[in-house]
Write a protein that holds these residues in place. Structure first.
Motif, PDB file in Angstrom:
ATOM      1  N   ARG A 217       7.750 -72.484  -8.262  1.00  0.00           N
ATOM      2  CA  ARG A 217       7.847 -71.088  -8.691  1.00  0.00           C
ATOM      3  C   ARG A 217       8.441 -70.242  -7.571  1.00  0.00           C
ATOM      4  N   CYS A 218       9.368 -69.389  -7.925  1.00  0.00           N
ATOM      5  CA  CYS A 218       9.998 -68.520  -6.937  1.00  0.00           C
ATOM      6  C   CYS A 218       9.117 -67.299  -6.673  1.00  0.00           C
ATOM      7  N   ILE A 219       8.910 -66.987  -5.410  1.00  0.00           N
ATOM      8  CA  ILE A 219       8.114 -65.831  -5.004  1.00  0.00           C
ATOM      9  C   ILE A 219       9.064 -64.766  -4.456  1.00  0.00           C
ATOM     10  N   ASP A 220       9.066 -63.613  -5.101  1.00  0.00           N
ATOM     11  CA  ASP A 220       9.899 -62.508  -4.632  1.00  0.00           C
ATOM     12  C   ASP A 220       9.286 -61.824  -3.416  1.00  0.00           C
TER      13      ASP A 220
ATOM     14  N   MET B 183      11.391 -49.345  -7.703  1.00  0.00           N
ATOM     15  CA  MET B 183      11.035 -50.710  -8.071  1.00  0.00           C
ATOM     16  C   MET B 183      12.152 -51.346  -8.905  1.00  0.00           C
ATOM     17  N   SER B 184      12.240 -52.657  -8.811  1.00  0.00           N
ATOM     18  CA  SER B 184      13.220 -53.367  -9.599  1.00  0.00           C
ATOM     19  C   SER B 184      12.869 -53.303 -11.069  1.00  0.00           C
ATOM     20  N   GLU B 185      13.912 -53.247 -11.903  1.00  0.00           N
ATOM     21  CA  GLU B 185      13.681 -53.227 -13.338  1.00  0.00           C
ATOM     22  C   GLU B 185      13.241 -54.587 -13.835  1.00  0.00           C
ATOM     23  N   GLN B 186      13.619 -55.633 -13.126  1.00  0.00           N
ATOM     24  CA  GLN B 186      13.241 -56.987 -13.514  1.00  0.00           C
ATOM     25  C   GLN B 186      11.897 -57.336 -12.896  1.00  0.00           C
ATOM     26  N   ALA B 187      11.030 -57.933 -13.711  1.00  0.00           N
ATOM     27  CA  ALA B 187       9.703 -58.288 -13.213  1.00  0.00           C
ATOM     28  C   ALA B 187       9.817 -59.291 -12.077  1.00  0.00           C
ATOM     29  N   ARG B 188       9.099 -59.034 -11.012  1.00  0.00           N
ATOM     30  CA  ARG B 188       9.094 -59.925  -9.855  1.00  0.00           C
ATOM     31  C   ARG B 188       7.793 -60.720  -9.821  1.00  0.00           C
ATOM     32  N   THR B 189       7.797 -61.799  -9.072  1.00  0.00           N
ATOM     33  CA  THR B 189       6.578 -62.556  -8.823  1.00  0.00           C
ATOM     34  C   THR B 189       6.081 -62.195  -7.431  1.00  0.00           C
ATOM     35  N   ILE B 190       4.866 -61.657  -7.383  1.00  0.00           N
ATOM     36  CA  ILE B 190       4.286 -61.174  -6.131  1.00  0.00           C
ATOM     37  C   ILE B 190       2.964 -61.882  -5.884  1.00  0.00           C
ATOM     38  N   VAL B 191       2.819 -62.466  -4.721  1.00  0.00           N
ATOM     39  CA  VAL B 191       1.590 -63.169  -4.336  1.00  0.00           C
ATOM     40  C   VAL B 191       0.881 -62.338  -3.278  1.00  0.00           C
TER      41      VAL B 191
END
Length: 224
Positions: free
Chosen positions: A72-75, A1-9
């Motif tokens: 908002r950007c969605i990863d 997993m990425s170390e940076q928090a992602r935005t997941i819908v």
């Protein structure tokens, strides 16, 4: 997993596989937005953003979701919601077949379209489909509406993979396995947690190189 928090819908995140994925993403430190018709006690306990009254076959609902997520950007967008009915050759119920097409195939495509402005270079879109949408893998027949709707979803996702490749947006097409959910009457071979773990691994590995390919949650490539 990425170390940076992602935005997941995630759609259909109030129970089953959707809830299990949301739970694991939250544990990994990601920011999860749950879309569902109504929340659940288990979903509320995650203390994440929940958008309710989402009916994915309704354009007004899609517009509402688009407005709430504007700017908002969605990863990672996970199209998970779906329904299962049981038509037989002696009972081809046109209403339930059509309903499954609308919910299982068209709604995920329309939601993805509605959120295109939220996707960016490197975003991913996952479709939770079923190997029951595979033509060559069909060894038992029946389930006409479900099989047809999932086959339609699969081809729509492949087209998306082609159309969004120039934007560096990868498309995942994933069978969750035979999972112990309300949809299967809890008769599955694996738990929702096991399925979610496998699906998340596949999403982590998703890239333009395997965009538009069809995988089982255990990593097996599936036939069309």
């Amino acid at each position: 997993m990425s170390e940076q928090a992602r935005t997941i819908v995630i759609t259909g995140a109030n129970r089953g596989i959707g809830l299990a994925m949301a739970t694991q993403f939250v544990a990994n430190g990601d920011n999860v937005v749950a879309l569902c018709r109504e929340s659940s006690e288990a979903l509320a306990a995650l203390n994440i953003e929940v958008i309710t009254n989402v009916e994915l076959t309704n354009q007004q609902s899609l517009d509402m979701v688009s407005e709430k997520l504007k700017g908002r950007c969605i990863d990672l967008l996970i199209n998970n919601a779906g329904i299962l009915k049981n038509e037989t050759l002696s009972d081809l119920n046109s209403q339930t077949i059509t309903e499954q097409f609308l919910v299982n195939a068209l709604a995920p495509l329309k939601l993805t379209q509605a959120l295109l402005n939220n996707l960016f270079d490197g975003s991913k879109v996952a479709f939770i489909t079923s190997r029951m949408g595979s033509i060559s893998d069909n060894g038992s027949g029946g389930r006409y509406g479900y099989r047809m709707s999932k086959a339609a979803l699969n081809i729509a996702a492949v087209s998306l993979a082609k159309d969004l490749a120039p934007n560096n947006i990868a498309i995942g097409i994933f069978h969750p396995g035979y999972v112990q959910t309300d949809m299967t009457g809890q008769r599955g071979e694996i738990t929702t947690k096991q399925s979610a773990t496998g699906l998340i691994k596949l999403m982590d590995k998703l890239s333009l190189e395997n965009s538009g390919e069809f995988f089982h949650s255990n990593g097996q490539a599936l036939p069309w």
